[in-house]
Design a protein around this motif. Structure first.
Motif, mmCIF file in Angstrom:
data_model
loop_
_atom_site.group_PDB
_atom_site.id
_atom_site.type_symbol
_atom_site.label_atom_id
_atom_site.label_comp_id
_atom_site.label_asym_id
_atom_site.label_seq_id
_atom_site.Cartn_x
_atom_site.Cartn_y
_atom_site.Cartn_z
ATOM 1 N N PRO A 139 18.400 54.330 34.895
ATOM 2 C CA PRO A 139 18.893 53.344 35.869
ATOM 3 C C PRO A 139 19.513 52.104 35.221
ATOM 4 N N ILE A 140 18.903 51.609 34.157
ATOM 5 C CA ILE A 140 19.443 50.383 33.534
ATOM 6 C C ILE A 140 20.830 50.644 32.926
ATOM 7 N N GLN A 141 21.011 51.840 32.357
ATOM 8 C CA GLN A 141 22.347 52.175 31.811
ATOM 9 C C GLN A 141 23.373 52.248 32.933
ATOM 10 N N LEU A 142 22.969 52.892 34.033
ATOM 11 C CA LEU A 142 23.902 53.013 35.154
ATOM 12 C C LEU A 142 24.249 51.631 35.713
ATOM 13 N N SER A 143 23.265 50.721 35.724
ATOM 14 C CA SER A 143 23.540 49.372 36.246
ATOM 15 C C SER A 143 24.643 48.704 35.424
ATOM 16 N N HIS A 144 24.596 48.878 34.125
ATOM 17 C CA HIS A 144 25.621 48.268 33.265
ATOM 18 C C HIS A 144 26.984 48.919 33.492
ATOM 19 N N ASP A 145 27.014 50.221 33.535
ATOM 20 C CA ASP A 145 28.300 50.915 33.741
ATOM 21 C C ASP A 145 28.906 50.524 35.092
ATOM 22 N N PHE A 146 28.057 50.451 36.093
ATOM 23 C CA PHE A 146 28.489 50.123 37.463
ATOM 24 C C PHE A 146 29.172 48.754 37.502
ATOM 25 N N LEU A 147 28.622 47.793 36.754
ATOM 26 C CA LEU A 147 29.206 46.443 36.758
ATOM 27 C C LEU A 147 30.410 46.348 35.824
ATOM 28 N N ALA A 148 30.333 46.990 34.670
ATOM 29 C CA ALA A 148 31.443 46.903 33.704
ATOM 30 C C ALA A 148 32.739 47.433 34.320
ATOM 31 N N GLU A 149 32.624 48.422 35.187
ATOM 32 C CA GLU A 149 33.820 49.012 35.820
ATOM 33 C C GLU A 149 34.660 48.006 36.595
ATOM 34 N N VAL A 150 34.029 46.947 37.114
ATOM 35 C CA VAL A 150 34.801 45.997 37.936
ATOM 36 C C VAL A 150 35.039 44.652 37.236
ATOM 37 N N LEU A 151 34.506 44.511 36.014
ATOM 38 C CA LEU A 151 34.697 43.228 35.315
ATOM 39 C C LEU A 151 35.954 43.252 34.465
ATOM 40 N N ASP A 152 36.586 42.074 34.355
ATOM 41 C CA ASP A 152 37.689 41.908 33.411
ATOM 42 C C ASP A 152 37.680 40.464 32.927
ATOM 43 N N LYS A 153 38.602 40.127 32.078
ATOM 44 C CA LYS A 153 38.560 38.815 31.428
ATOM 45 C C LYS A 153 39.005 37.663 32.339
ATOM 46 N N ASN A 154 39.243 37.957 33.619
ATOM 47 C CA ASN A 154 39.487 36.878 34.591
ATOM 48 C C ASN A 154 38.293 36.677 35.517
ATOM 49 N N SER A 155 37.224 37.428 35.305
ATOM 50 C CA SER A 155 36.190 37.487 36.333
ATOM 51 C C SER A 155 34.916 36.728 35.963
ATOM 52 N N THR A 156 34.189 36.365 37.027
ATOM 53 C CA THR A 156 32.909 35.665 36.873
ATOM 54 C C THR A 156 31.768 36.628 37.152
ATOM 55 N N ALA A 157 30.749 36.574 36.274
ATOM 56 C CA ALA A 157 29.574 37.430 36.450
ATOM 57 C C ALA A 157 28.321 36.564 36.484
ATOM 58 N N VAL A 158 27.261 37.117 37.085
ATOM 59 C CA VAL A 158 25.995 36.401 37.198
ATOM 60 C C VAL A 158 24.866 37.283 36.683
ATOM 61 N N ASP A 159 24.067 36.715 35.765
ATOM 62 C CA ASP A 159 22.793 37.335 35.419
ATOM 63 C C ASP A 159 21.731 36.507 36.132
ATOM 64 N N ALA A 160 21.214 37.051 37.220
ATOM 65 C CA ALA A 160 20.307 36.272 38.075
ATOM 66 C C ALA A 160 18.913 36.138 37.467
ATOM 67 N N THR A 161 18.582 36.987 36.500
ATOM 68 C CA THR A 161 17.257 36.955 35.856
ATOM 69 C C THR A 161 17.438 37.137 34.358
ATOM 70 N N MET A 162 17.703 36.042 33.677
ATOM 71 C CA MET A 162 18.130 36.060 32.273
ATOM 72 C C MET A 162 17.136 36.744 31.328
ATOM 73 N N GLY A 163 15.857 36.375 31.413
ATOM 74 C CA GLY A 163 14.860 36.965 30.518
ATOM 75 C C GLY A 163 15.245 36.804 29.069
ATOM 76 N N ASN A 164 15.272 37.900 28.328
ATOM 77 C CA ASN A 164 15.647 37.840 26.908
ATOM 78 C C ASN A 164 17.151 37.915 26.683
ATOM 79 N N GLY A 165 17.910 37.976 27.759
ATOM 80 C CA GLY A 165 19.359 37.872 27.622
ATOM 81 C C GLY A 165 20.114 39.172 27.390
ATOM 82 N N ASN A 166 19.434 40.298 27.566
ATOM 83 C CA ASN A 166 20.133 41.586 27.386
ATOM 84 C C ASN A 166 21.336 41.713 28.313
ATOM 85 N N ASP A 167 21.104 41.409 29.566
ATOM 86 C CA ASP A 167 22.185 41.567 30.548
ATOM 87 C C ASP A 167 23.237 40.474 30.384
#
Ligand SMILES: C[S@@+](CC[C@H](N)C(=O)[O-])C[C@H]1O[C@@H](n2cnc3c(N)ncnc32)[C@H](O)[C@@H]1O
Length: 183
Positions: free
Chosen positions: A5-33
């Motif tokens: 599931p964690i791998q799929l979560s990353h792939d799912f988000l990477a598909e829509v991100l580009d260098k003009n976009s804003t992303a949010v890590d709502a639960t930073m923790g150790n900063g993996n995401d």
């Protein structure tokens, strides 16, 4: 091999991100995401209520020469005070921070508030990934609240999906994926 599931979560988000976009890590923790999202987005806003999380994440980002993340010591439920632009992608890893104070957990009411605010600020075509951990005390209540909330999103405006291991012991984490179709 089948994606976790964690791998799929990353792939799912990477598909829509580009260098003009804003992303949010709502639960930073150790900063993996945070580190992952920073590779694909123009800017990442990362939230946590623990100083330790910001310190760990800053070290990690520095070691990777990542400079496009803003680390915010505040609850994700206050995100609109920090993010003024539309959001393309966001991730939640709910629960507690491994190897830290297990009494500091995400909670249903603030989690739902943050999801609601992110969905409001999400661009059409934007996505939210929510990793649900529910083995700890309080986890089931949050899991049920999030599932209930997401299940009731208007299908004309959002698509919501579930990706969950079915034959593993010990309540393994699972993934909820939401895509905004229209504003
Ligand atoms: C499962 S951990 C996150 C793991 C992280 N994604 C990583 O890559 O290491 C959950 C985090 O949520 C944080 N947290 C708890 N309540 C929060 C809130 N209201 N807003 C933001 N973060 C919160 C905890 O302090 C904890 O660090």
């Amino acid at each position: 091999m089948i994606k976790r599931p964690i791998q799929l979560s990353h792939d799912f988000l990477a598909e829509v991100l580009d260098k003009n976009s804003t992303a949010v890590d709502a639960t930073m923790g150790n900063g993996n995401d945070t580190a992952f999202l920073a590779n694909f987005a123009k800017k990442v806003y990362a939230f946590d209520v623990q100083k330790q999380a910001l310190q760990k994440t800053k070290q990690r980002l520095d070691s990777l020469n990542i400079t496009n993340a803003e680390l915010i010591l505040d609850g994700h439920q206050n995100l609109e005070q920090y993010i003024k632009e539309p959001i393309r992608a966001a991730i939640f890893n709910l629960g507690y921070l491994p190897n830290a104070d297990k009494s500091i957990i995400t909670k249903a009411d603030t989690t739902l508030l943050a999801i609601t605010k992110i969905l409001k600020q999400l661009e059409a075509g934007g996505r939210v990934a929510i990793m649900i951990y529910y083995g700890h005390t309080g986890g089931k209540q949050e899991k049920d609240a999030v599932l209930n909330f997401v299940s009731q999103l208007d299908q004309k405006q959002y698509t919501a999906m579930l990706y969950q291991p079915l034959n593993q012991m010990n309540k393994p984490p699972f993934l909820i994926m939401v895509e905004k179709l229209l504003n």
